[in-house]
Design an enzyme around this catalytic site. Structure first.
Site, PDB file in Angstrom:
ATOM      1  N   GLY A  22       1.030  -1.040  -0.104  1.00  0.00           N
ATOM      2  CA  GLY A  22       0.243   0.172  -0.012  1.00  0.00           C
ATOM      3  C   GLY A  22       0.724   1.110   0.115  1.00  0.00           C
ATOM      4  O   GLY A  22       2.036   1.560  -0.208  1.00  0.00           O
TER       5      GLY A  22
ATOM      6  N   THR B  18      -7.524   5.572  11.288  1.00  0.00           N
ATOM      7  CA  THR B  18      -8.052   7.369  10.624  1.00  0.00           C
ATOM      8  C   THR B  18      -8.859   7.631  10.973  1.00  0.00           C
ATOM      9  O   THR B  18      -9.778   7.717  12.179  1.00  0.00           O
ATOM     10  CB  THR B  18      -9.165   6.595   9.899  1.00  0.00           C
ATOM     11  OG1 THR B  18      -9.524   7.299   8.648  1.00  0.00           O
ATOM     12  CG2 THR B  18     -10.661   5.310   9.803  1.00  0.00           C
TER      13      THR B  18
ATOM     14  N   TYR C  10     -16.633   1.892   6.512  1.00  0.00           N
ATOM     15  CA  TYR C  10     -15.071   2.071   6.680  1.00  0.00           C
ATOM     16  C   TYR C  10     -14.879   2.407   7.874  1.00  0.00           C
ATOM     17  O   TYR C  10     -14.561   2.040   9.111  1.00  0.00           O
ATOM     18  CB  TYR C  10     -14.306   2.560   5.411  1.00  0.00           C
ATOM     19  CG  TYR C  10     -12.931   3.193   5.913  1.00  0.00           C
ATOM     20  CD1 TYR C  10     -11.939   1.884   5.751  1.00  0.00           C
ATOM     21  CD2 TYR C  10     -12.325   4.524   6.378  1.00  0.00           C
ATOM     22  CE1 TYR C  10     -10.685   2.367   5.473  1.00  0.00           C
ATOM     23  CE2 TYR C  10     -11.222   4.861   6.058  1.00  0.00           C
ATOM     24  CZ  TYR C  10      -9.896   3.919   6.392  1.00  0.00           C
ATOM     25  OH  TYR C  10      -9.365   4.368   6.069  1.00  0.00           O
TER      26      TYR C  10
HETATM   27  N1  NAP Z   1      -4.922   6.277   2.491  1.00  0.00           N
HETATM   28  C1  NAP Z   1      -5.665   6.784   2.965  1.00  0.00           C
HETATM   29  O1  NAP Z   1      -6.494   8.633   2.604  1.00  0.00           O
HETATM   30  C2  NAP Z   1      -5.750   6.947   4.491  1.00  0.00           C
HETATM   31  C3  NAP Z   1      -6.487   8.430   5.790  1.00  0.00           C
HETATM   32  C4  NAP Z   1      -6.561   7.669   7.414  1.00  0.00           C
HETATM   33  C5  NAP Z   1      -5.975   6.193   7.519  1.00  0.00           C
HETATM   34  N2  NAP Z   1      -5.628   5.351   6.490  1.00  0.00           N
HETATM   35  C6  NAP Z   1      -4.531   4.686   7.028  1.00  0.00           C
HETATM   36  O2  NAP Z   1      -4.115   3.419   6.826  1.00  0.00           O
HETATM   37  C7  NAP Z   1      -3.275   2.339   6.848  1.00  0.00           C
HETATM   38  C8  NAP Z   1      -2.897   2.621   5.166  1.00  0.00           C
HETATM   39  O3  NAP Z   1      -2.987   3.284   4.159  1.00  0.00           O
HETATM   40  P1  NAP Z   1      -2.949   2.860   2.774  1.00  0.00           P
HETATM   41  O4  NAP Z   1      -3.183   3.947   1.835  1.00  0.00           O
HETATM   42  O5  NAP Z   1      -1.466   2.534   2.560  1.00  0.00           O
HETATM   43  O6  NAP Z   1      -3.865   1.652   2.480  1.00  0.00           O
HETATM   44  P2  NAP Z   1      -3.278   1.468   0.516  1.00  0.00           P
HETATM   45  O7  NAP Z   1      -2.916   1.872  -0.107  1.00  0.00           O
HETATM   46  O8  NAP Z   1      -4.948   1.315   0.283  1.00  0.00           O
HETATM   47  O9  NAP Z   1      -2.835   0.105   1.088  1.00  0.00           O
HETATM   48  C9  NAP Z   1      -4.364  -1.105   1.472  1.00  0.00           C
HETATM   49  C10 NAP Z   1      -3.143  -2.075   2.178  1.00  0.00           C
HETATM   50  O10 NAP Z   1      -3.350  -3.176   2.510  1.00  0.00           O
HETATM   51  C11 NAP Z   1      -3.666  -4.517   1.491  1.00  0.00           C
HETATM   52  N3  NAP Z   1      -4.555  -5.368   1.887  1.00  0.00           N
HETATM   53  C12 NAP Z   1      -6.151  -4.820   1.409  1.00  0.00           C
HETATM   54  N4  NAP Z   1      -6.792  -6.007   1.631  1.00  0.00           N
HETATM   55  C13 NAP Z   1      -6.012  -6.995   1.517  1.00  0.00           C
HETATM   56  C14 NAP Z   1      -6.762  -8.548   1.859  1.00  0.00           C
HETATM   57  N5  NAP Z   1      -7.435  -9.088   1.911  1.00  0.00           N
HETATM   58  N6  NAP Z   1      -5.084  -9.453   2.401  1.00  0.00           N
HETATM   59  C15 NAP Z   1      -3.750  -8.817   2.028  1.00  0.00           C
HETATM   60  N7  NAP Z   1      -3.486  -7.463   1.961  1.00  0.00           N
HETATM   61  C16 NAP Z   1      -5.056  -6.792   1.788  1.00  0.00           C
HETATM   62  C17 NAP Z   1      -3.191  -3.739   0.135  1.00  0.00           C
HETATM   63  O11 NAP Z   1      -2.564  -5.065  -0.621  1.00  0.00           O
HETATM   64  P3  NAP Z   1      -3.035  -4.510  -2.014  1.00  0.00           P
HETATM   65  O12 NAP Z   1      -1.351  -4.237  -2.608  1.00  0.00           O
HETATM   66  O13 NAP Z   1      -3.127  -6.882  -2.421  1.00  0.00           O
HETATM   67  O14 NAP Z   1      -4.242  -4.679  -2.242  1.00  0.00           O
HETATM   68  C18 NAP Z   1      -2.608  -3.170   0.122  1.00  0.00           C
HETATM   69  O15 NAP Z   1      -0.740  -3.130   0.796  1.00  0.00           O
HETATM   70  C19 NAP Z   1      -4.673   2.214   6.540  1.00  0.00           C
HETATM   71  O16 NAP Z   1      -4.549   1.617   7.892  1.00  0.00           O
HETATM   72  C20 NAP Z   1      -5.345   3.032   6.495  1.00  0.00           C
HETATM   73  O17 NAP Z   1      -6.458   2.525   7.214  1.00  0.00           O
HETATM   74  C21 NAP Z   1      -5.513   6.151   4.860  1.00  0.00           C
END
Ligand code: NAP
Length: 294
Positions: free
Chosen positions: A13, A104, A128
């Site tokens: 991610g 989040t 979510y």
């Molecule tokens: N993005 C935002 O704006 C935001 C805001 C607030 C908090 N957060 C939190 O920050 C953290 C990191 O977010 P991010 O932006 O890095 O998220 P991201 O880019 O969407 O990445 C999500 C990760 O989770 C993996 N994943 C999802 N479902 C899965 C499954 N069933 N089995 C194995 N792996 C799985 C994905 O794998 P694949 O690559 O295979 O899909 C990816 O590695 C999360 O906890 C998120 O809730 C994010």
């Protein structure tokens, strides 16, 4: 020298990619199973993997992050965002090792007019946010040696995010309408990864005791509209297309999930405990625009 193995979920991610790029001491080994090796929606598999790896610490970055798609994919969102953390909390507790979990701003409903602090009441507005609040609770009750790091509005040069969406739209149209009545804190994935590295290194110290919940966002705040304006102010300097941005209310941009009108997070507790103040998001944005121009 004994190797310290760190389990990192979600390594593909936005945040995971940056964390895996960070520099680590030579006795640290990061183990980051991809989706094909570990399905986070299978809590039994998650528990088994965590239990058999001999990990010194678990870092859970994997999440179901589709805020709108979660509304119709409730079970999958809860499996990944709450049951997997519950399994990881249980195993880390059993093995007496700490767990670090990223959460989040969407655990809040946005009705507070001031900036959110760590112990404000959770009141998510969508699936979510609810599933992430469930994950937090599972971590908090499952292993006292936890750090929950709440972040928001993550952007980076990879994956899907607002910055890349805006740059892409600018190649297709001259004017883009963007919501101007939701306020938050844009956060660069690389800066969050740096914050996480700092936390991991501290937590690995034997006398670390400051477990609990923290916020980590870049300094400054924005609405999606002012965020877009800043993207297009900087974009031409780095060879990207620019566009005019027009402010619209949330009511003119209906989405499946409701979003908080205010989800600004205070960094104060993080800064006081971990001794660093995150830089302004506009400065971090420049780095991402540079990376995207290569
Ligand atoms: N993005 C935002 O704006 C935001 C805001 C607030 C908090 N957060 C939190 O920050 C953290 C990191 O977010 P991010 O932006 O890095 O998220 P991201 O880019 O969407 O990445 C999500 C990760 O989770 C993996 N994943 C999802 N479902 C899965 C499954 N069933 N089995 C194995 N792996 C799985 C994905 O794998 P694949 O690559 O295979 O899909 C990816 O590695 C999360 O906890 C998120 O809730 C994010």
């Amino acid at each position: 020298m004994t190797t310290r193995r760190i389990l990192v979920t979600g390594g593909t991610g936005q945040v995971g990619t940056e964390l895996l790029r960070s520099r680590w001491p030579s006795d640290v080994e990061l183990v980051a199973p991809k989706r094909g090796e570990l399905d986070l929606s299978d809590a039994d598999a998650v528990a088994q993997y965590a239990d058999s790896g001999g990990f010194s610490i678990i870092v859970n970055l994997g999440a179901y992050t589709g805020v709108d798609s979660a509304e119709n994919d409730v079970l999958q969102a809860w499996k990944v965002n709450a049951l997997a953390p519950a399994a990881l909390a249980a195993i880390s507790h059993k093995q007496s090792v700490p767990i670090i979990h990223v959460s989040t701003d969407y655990v809040f409903d946005g009705s507070k007019s001031e900036i959110y602090v760590e112990d404000d009441c959770l009141s998510p507005q969508g699936v979510y946010g609810a599933s992430k609040a469930g994950g937090e609770q599972a971590i908090r009750t499952g292993n006292a040696k936890h750090i929950i790091l709440r972040t928001a509005w993550v952007f980076s040069a990879h994956g899907s995010n607002f910055v890349k969406t805006m740059l892409n739209l600018a190649t297709q149209r001259p004017t883009i309408k963007v919501v101007s009545d939701q306020r938050g804190c844009p956060t660069c994935a690389a800066d969050l990864a740096e914050g996480l590295s700092r936390v991991i290194n501290k937590v690995l110290e034997e006398d670390f005791e400051a477990f609990g919940t923290y916020n980590f966002v870049n300094s400054g705040e924005a609405t999606w509209f002012t965020f877009a304006e800043e993207i297009f102010r900087q974009a031409p300097t780095h060879g990207h297309a620019s566009a005019l941005v027009e402010p619209i209310p949330t009511t003119d941009y209906p989405t499946a999930a409701r979003r908080p009108a205010n989800s600004r997070l205070s960094n104060e507790k993080f800064s006081n405990t971990f001794g660093t103040v995150p830089r302004h998001w506009q400065e971090a944005l420049r780095d991402v625009l540079v990376a995207l121009s290569k």
